[in-house]
Design a protein around this motif. Structure first.
Motif, PDB file in Angstrom:
ATOM      1  N   MET A   1       1.887   2.769  11.425  1.00 47.44           N
ATOM      2  CA  MET A   1       2.079   3.501  10.184  1.00 47.44           C
ATOM      3  C   MET A   1       2.342   2.532   9.026  1.00 47.44           C
ATOM      4  O   MET A   1       1.830   2.726   7.943  1.00 47.44           O
ATOM      5  N   ARG A   2       3.171   1.485   9.286  1.00 48.34           N
ATOM      6  CA  ARG A   2       3.457   0.502   8.238  1.00 48.34           C
ATOM      7  C   ARG A   2       2.194  -0.252   7.831  1.00 48.34           C
ATOM      8  O   ARG A   2       1.997  -0.530   6.658  1.00 48.34           O
ATOM      9  N   LEU A   3       1.388  -0.580   8.812  1.00 42.04           N
ATOM     10  CA  LEU A   3       0.160  -1.310   8.532  1.00 42.04           C
ATOM     11  C   LEU A   3      -0.773  -0.471   7.652  1.00 42.04           C
ATOM     12  O   LEU A   3      -1.361  -0.977   6.702  1.00 42.04           O
ATOM     13  N   LEU A   4      -0.870   0.802   7.936  1.00 38.94           N
ATOM     14  CA  LEU A   4      -1.705   1.695   7.139  1.00 38.94           C
ATOM     15  C   LEU A   4      -1.170   1.810   5.712  1.00 38.94           C
ATOM     16  O   LEU A   4      -1.926   1.763   4.740  1.00 38.94           O
ATOM     17  N   SER A   5       0.149   1.913   5.581  1.00 38.78           N
ATOM     18  CA  SER A   5       0.760   1.996   4.254  1.00 38.78           C
ATOM     19  C   SER A   5       0.529   0.716   3.467  1.00 38.78           C
ATOM     20  O   SER A   5       0.208   0.760   2.273  1.00 38.78           O
ATOM     21  N   ALA A   6       0.682  -0.418   4.114  1.00 37.80           N
ATOM     22  CA  ALA A   6       0.461  -1.698   3.446  1.00 37.80           C
ATOM     23  C   ALA A   6      -0.995  -1.833   3.031  1.00 37.80           C
ATOM     24  O   ALA A   6      -1.299  -2.309   1.925  1.00 37.80           O
ATOM     25  N   PHE A   7      -1.906  -1.402   3.874  1.00 36.81           N
ATOM     26  CA  PHE A   7      -3.327  -1.460   3.541  1.00 36.81           C
ATOM     27  C   PHE A   7      -3.648  -0.583   2.338  1.00 36.81           C
ATOM     28  O   PHE A   7      -4.368  -0.992   1.427  1.00 36.81           O
ATOM     29  N   CYS A   8      -3.110   0.628   2.330  1.00 36.65           N
ATOM     30  CA  CYS A   8      -3.355   1.550   1.211  1.00 36.65           C
ATOM     31  C   CYS A   8      -2.792   0.987  -0.096  1.00 36.65           C
ATOM     32  O   CYS A   8      -3.434   1.077  -1.143  1.00 36.65           O
ATOM     33  N   LEU A   9      -1.603   0.410  -0.025  1.00 35.66           N
ATOM     34  CA  LEU A   9      -0.996  -0.175  -1.213  1.00 35.66           C
ATOM     35  C   LEU A   9      -1.827  -1.346  -1.726  1.00 35.66           C
ATOM     36  O   LEU A   9      -2.100  -1.457  -2.925  1.00 35.66           O
ATOM     37  N   ALA A  10      -2.263  -2.212  -0.824  1.00 32.96           N
ATOM     38  CA  ALA A  10      -3.092  -3.349  -1.223  1.00 32.96           C
ATOM     39  C   ALA A  10      -4.419  -2.876  -1.812  1.00 32.96           C
ATOM     40  O   ALA A  10      -4.916  -3.444  -2.793  1.00 32.96           O
ATOM     41  N   PHE A  11      -4.982  -1.832  -1.253  1.00 30.94           N
ATOM     42  CA  PHE A  11      -6.235  -1.277  -1.746  1.00 30.94           C
ATOM     43  C   PHE A  11      -6.071  -0.743  -3.170  1.00 30.94           C
ATOM     44  O   PHE A  11      -6.889  -1.019  -4.047  1.00 30.94           O
ATOM     45  N   LEU A  12      -5.003  -0.016  -3.413  1.00 34.20           N
ATOM     46  CA  LEU A  12      -4.760   0.538  -4.746  1.00 34.20           C
ATOM     47  C   LEU A  12      -4.462  -0.550  -5.771  1.00 34.20           C
ATOM     48  O   LEU A  12      -4.929  -0.490  -6.909  1.00 34.20           O
ATOM     49  N   VAL A  13      -3.691  -1.548  -5.378  1.00 36.97           N
ATOM     50  CA  VAL A  13      -3.344  -2.630  -6.300  1.00 36.97           C
ATOM     51  C   VAL A  13      -4.581  -3.453  -6.654  1.00 36.97           C
ATOM     52  O   VAL A  13      -4.725  -3.901  -7.793  1.00 36.97           O
ATOM     53  N   SER A  14      -5.487  -3.638  -5.710  1.00 31.07           N
ATOM     54  CA  SER A  14      -6.684  -4.437  -5.982  1.00 31.07           C
ATOM     55  C   SER A  14      -7.596  -3.764  -6.997  1.00 31.07           C
ATOM     56  O   SER A  14      -8.362  -4.431  -7.681  1.00 31.07           O
ATOM     57  N   PHE A  15      -7.512  -2.445  -7.127  1.00 35.17           N
ATOM     58  CA  PHE A  15      -8.336  -1.747  -8.099  1.00 35.17           C
ATOM     59  C   PHE A  15      -7.603  -1.422  -9.387  1.00 35.17           C
ATOM     60  O   PHE A  15      -8.163  -0.794 -10.272  1.00 35.17           O
ATOM     61  N   ALA A  16      -6.375  -1.886  -9.539  1.00 38.63           N
ATOM     62  CA  ALA A  16      -5.604  -1.593 -10.747  1.00 38.63           C
ATOM     63  C   ALA A  16      -6.278  -2.088 -12.015  1.00 38.63           C
ATOM     64  O   ALA A  16      -6.332  -1.365 -13.008  1.00 38.63           O
TER      65      ALA A  16
END
Length: 158
Positions: free
Chosen positions: A1-16
């Protein structure tokens, strides 16, 4: 679950940065839009200072993005747009300053500091090697020097 959350956060930040450009700013001509994106990626946001106007969502960055697009639509070349903005805002508007006599120190400082550091390290290593005396490498006394040393030691004891 943490890995998925970290991936989603990194994905959103990369498109900021992509969210900085509003849809109403985008030009209909893809060639002009590509040129505008290329120019605005190299122009500094005067508010954020370490972001390009392409990445910044500050109102001044938006104004500069619109200005770049207006100049391109008017038929200006990329160099003309850059020159216009430099005349208006100064060279600080460029993320990468031009090489000139007034920026020569800026461009030369890093290589000079690197060379000075390498020379300093080499001198420190050389000095350290000279300070450590290797008893094996120390010069031996000749027979004549040994006799003189023995004579001095014997005469001092008297």
């Amino acid at each position: 679950m943490r890995l998925l959350s970290a991936f989603c956060l990194a994905f959103l930040v990369s498109f900021a940065p992509a969210f900085a450009i509003a849809p109403d700013e985008i030009l209909d001509d893809p060639v002009l839009e590509e040129r505008a994106r290329g120019l605005s990626a190299n122009l500094r946001c005067m508010v954020c200072q370490n972001q390009s106007i392409d990445d910044s969502d500050a109102p001044l960055a938006k104004d500069l993005r619109v200005l770049v697009r207006e100049r391109l639509v008017a038929g200006d070349s990329d160099d003309e747009v850059i020159d216009y903005l430099v005349d208006r805002y100064g060279e600080f508007v460029l993320l990468k300053p031009r090489l000139g006599t007034h920026t020569l120190i800026l461009w030369a400082a890093a290589p000079i500091a690197l060379i000075a550091g390498v020379i300093g390290i080499a001198m420190a290593i050389r000095r350290r090697k000279m300070m450590t005396v290797d008893p094996v490498a120390a010069p031996r006394l000749s027979d004549e020097e040994k006799k003189r040393l023995e004579a001095l030691l014997n005469s001092k004891g008297d």
